[in-house]
Write a protein that holds these residues in place. Structure first.
Motif, PDB file in Angstrom:
ATOM      1  N   THR A 197      27.412  -7.198  22.156  1.00 35.43           N
ATOM      2  CA  THR A 197      27.390  -8.304  23.105  1.00 35.43           C
ATOM      3  C   THR A 197      28.680  -9.107  22.954  1.00 35.43           C
ATOM      4  O   THR A 197      29.103  -9.404  21.833  1.00 35.43           O
ATOM      5  N   THR A 228      20.993  -1.068  32.460  1.00 34.47           N
ATOM      6  CA  THR A 228      21.299  -2.383  33.015  1.00 34.47           C
ATOM      7  C   THR A 228      20.216  -3.393  32.677  1.00 34.47           C
ATOM      8  O   THR A 228      20.488  -4.517  32.237  1.00 34.47           O
ATOM      9  N   HIS A 229      18.946  -3.014  32.861  1.00 40.33           N
ATOM     10  CA  HIS A 229      17.840  -3.930  32.544  1.00 40.33           C
ATOM     11  C   HIS A 229      17.844  -4.280  31.066  1.00 40.33           C
ATOM     12  O   HIS A 229      17.672  -5.456  30.698  1.00 40.33           O
ATOM     13  N   GLY A 249      15.444  -9.588  31.050  1.00 43.63           N
ATOM     14  CA  GLY A 249      15.962  -8.405  31.720  1.00 43.63           C
ATOM     15  C   GLY A 249      15.119  -7.839  32.830  1.00 43.63           C
ATOM     16  O   GLY A 249      15.483  -6.809  33.416  1.00 43.63           O
ATOM     17  N   GLY A 277      21.325  -9.470  26.291  1.00 43.14           N
ATOM     18  CA  GLY A 277      22.244 -10.571  26.514  1.00 43.14           C
ATOM     19  C   GLY A 277      21.525 -11.912  26.603  1.00 43.14           C
ATOM     20  O   GLY A 277      22.013 -12.930  26.093  1.00 43.14           O
ATOM     21  N   GLU A 278      20.350 -11.932  27.237  1.00 44.97           N
ATOM     22  CA  GLU A 278      19.576 -13.161  27.344  1.00 44.97           C
ATOM     23  C   GLU A 278      19.061 -13.626  25.991  1.00 44.97           C
ATOM     24  O   GLU A 278      18.879 -14.827  25.765  1.00 44.97           O
ATOM     25  N   GLU A 320      20.385  -4.111  28.909  1.00 50.68           N
ATOM     26  CA  GLU A 320      21.577  -4.880  28.552  1.00 50.68           C
ATOM     27  C   GLU A 320      21.437  -6.343  28.961  1.00 50.68           C
ATOM     28  O   GLU A 320      21.825  -7.257  28.207  1.00 50.68           O
ATOM     29  N   ARG A 321      20.861  -6.576  30.120  1.00 49.65           N
ATOM     30  CA  ARG A 321      20.623  -7.960  30.532  1.00 49.65           C
ATOM     31  C   ARG A 321      19.629  -8.635  29.596  1.00 49.65           C
ATOM     32  O   ARG A 321      19.786  -9.813  29.238  1.00 49.65           O
ATOM     33  N   ASP A 369      28.264 -10.237  28.395  1.00 49.34           N
ATOM     34  CA  ASP A 369      27.926  -8.852  28.726  1.00 49.34           C
ATOM     35  C   ASP A 369      27.468  -8.117  27.471  1.00 49.34           C
ATOM     36  O   ASP A 369      27.998  -8.330  26.377  1.00 49.34           O
ATOM     37  N   THR A 370      26.496  -7.238  27.649  1.00 46.36           N
ATOM     38  CA  THR A 370      26.008  -6.381  26.576  1.00 46.36           C
ATOM     39  C   THR A 370      26.181  -4.932  26.979  1.00 46.36           C
ATOM     40  O   THR A 370      25.957  -4.579  28.143  1.00 46.36           O
TER      41      THR A 370
END
Length: 378
Positions: free
Chosen positions: A216, A58-59, A17, A65-66, A61-62, A76-77
């Motif tokens: 997610t 956003t950071h 993220g 998700g990773e 959630e990314r 998407d998370t």
């Protein structure tokens, strides 16, 4: 295969993220505290109002998700104010009056309250235990199957892939509560689930200082419906909580390795003691859940459960512990335990103990537990 998919868990956790490197900027930007953003002219761009989105979310959630689906596009998370906010967002965004949902009868102890609310909205609720894939027997006509594996607090495990295939064949969606396993222990989307849902309050962040939840999903339409629910009810995390959660992810692999190893060491030390019964830990080779857990889990978690003969014995045990906090929740770097029956809601005996192994030195932790058991029996 992308670079992320090839990385080890530790590398992925510390880098997940993060934004692209920019000279003189921090590697992990600080929390953005904003209720509104500059928005001249027509509404456009990712950030318009603080209930809809935030750069700090956003950071995070990314990053999640990773971890949940490394190397996979289209995932998407969405982060929430708590685990139950995330659970509620999936249930109430996907179900309407007349629908049928299948819940675990041995899941998280708040589920009886959830069942009451679902029923009040005209949704039929069916339940079955986690062990033995018993939910298969009540799937016909369901709109959504909710799986919790390992179950909390009983630590039963079900075959996610088998259940997901059966549910999809009947036209049902599948959500998996991944709280106890974490993305480092289990990846529900890879096993066929439509939603991976979890409380980030527990081992994901691991310090017992924030409440957080997430969902997610790889289906854009399903994600949009959950996002819409979050906007309607406003179940959003604060930017500070989101930033703390992202910061904590960097040590997830380190914490999980130590905590899970401690849980196994404790479970092995408790095996064969005649003052406890019902010992459960999916990582034990002779645990009833071990075979299926070993097929779908990469790590077995930090929670051990067992039962002492009486409530009084359990309370004496809790009082005798020195390195273990008497507290609810699990997954923190400091070991915690509790006599779970005190809350009600769980179908467990008065002497049932849910134990969450922390990051203490294993010899110290095991010695403290064994001593407390001996003192409680005296």
């Amino acid at each position: 295969m992308t670079q992320s998919a090839q990385m080890g868990d530790g590398t992925r956790a510390v880098r997940a993220g993060l934004p692209e490197a920019s000279k003189n900027e921090p590697t992990l930007p600080g929390p953005v505290f904003a209720a509104h953003f500059h928005l001249p002219g027509d509404v456009s761009g990712p950030y318009t109002y603080g209930r809809d989105d935030n750069p700090t979310w956003t950071h995070l959630e990314r990053a999640i998700g990773e971890l949940e689906a490394p190397g996979q596009g289209g995932v998407d998370t969405l982060v929430f104010a708590s685990g139950m906010a995330a659970v509620s967002a999936v249930l109430f965004s996907q179900l309407k009056a007349g629908d049928v949902v299948v819940l675990p009868s041995d899941g998280y102890q708040v589920f009886p309250l959830v069942r009451e609310q679902l029923t009040a909205f005209g949704i039929e609720v069916r339940t079955a235990p986690t062990g033995g894939d018993a939910q298969l027997d009540v799937l016909d006509g369901a709109k959504l199957l909710w799986i919790e594996t390992p179950s909390n607090p009983g630590l039963d495990v079900c075959n996610v892939r088998r259940l997901a295939e059966a549910a999809h064949a009947r036209g049902a969606l599948v959500a998996v509560d991944n709280t106890l396993a974490t993305p480092l222990g289990q990846r529900p989307l890879e096993l066929g689930a439509d939603f991976s849902v979890a409380s980030g309050t527990k081992q994901l962040t691991g310090h017992g200082d924030i409440l957080l939840g997430y969902v997610t999903c790889r289906d854009a339409e399903l994600t949009a419906s959950v996002r819409g629910w979050r906007k309607i009810v406003g179940a959003i995390p604060g930017p500070m909580e989101a930033w703390l959660a992202h910061r904590s992810l960097a040590t997830l692999q380190l914490r999980a390795e130590r905590q899970n190893a401690n849980a196994l060491a404790l479970a092995l030390a408790l095996r064969g003691r005649d003052d406890i019964e019902g010992l459960r830990y999916p990582g034990l080779p002779d645990d009833p859940s071990h075979k299926i857990a070993a097929q779908q889990m990469r790590r077995f978690g930090c929670v051990v459960s067992f039962t002492l003969p009486t409530r009084a014995r359990a309370e004496r045990f809790m009082e005798a512990l020195r390195l273990v906090d008497d507290a609810t929740s699990f997954g923190g770097v400091r070991s915690t335990a509790e006599r779970r029956r005190r809350w009600g809601g769980d179908d467990v005996s008065e002497g049932f103990i849910r134990f969450s192994a922390g990051a203490e030195d294993p010899d110290d932790l095991v010695a403290d537990v064994l001593r407390a058991l001996d003192e409680a029996a005296a």
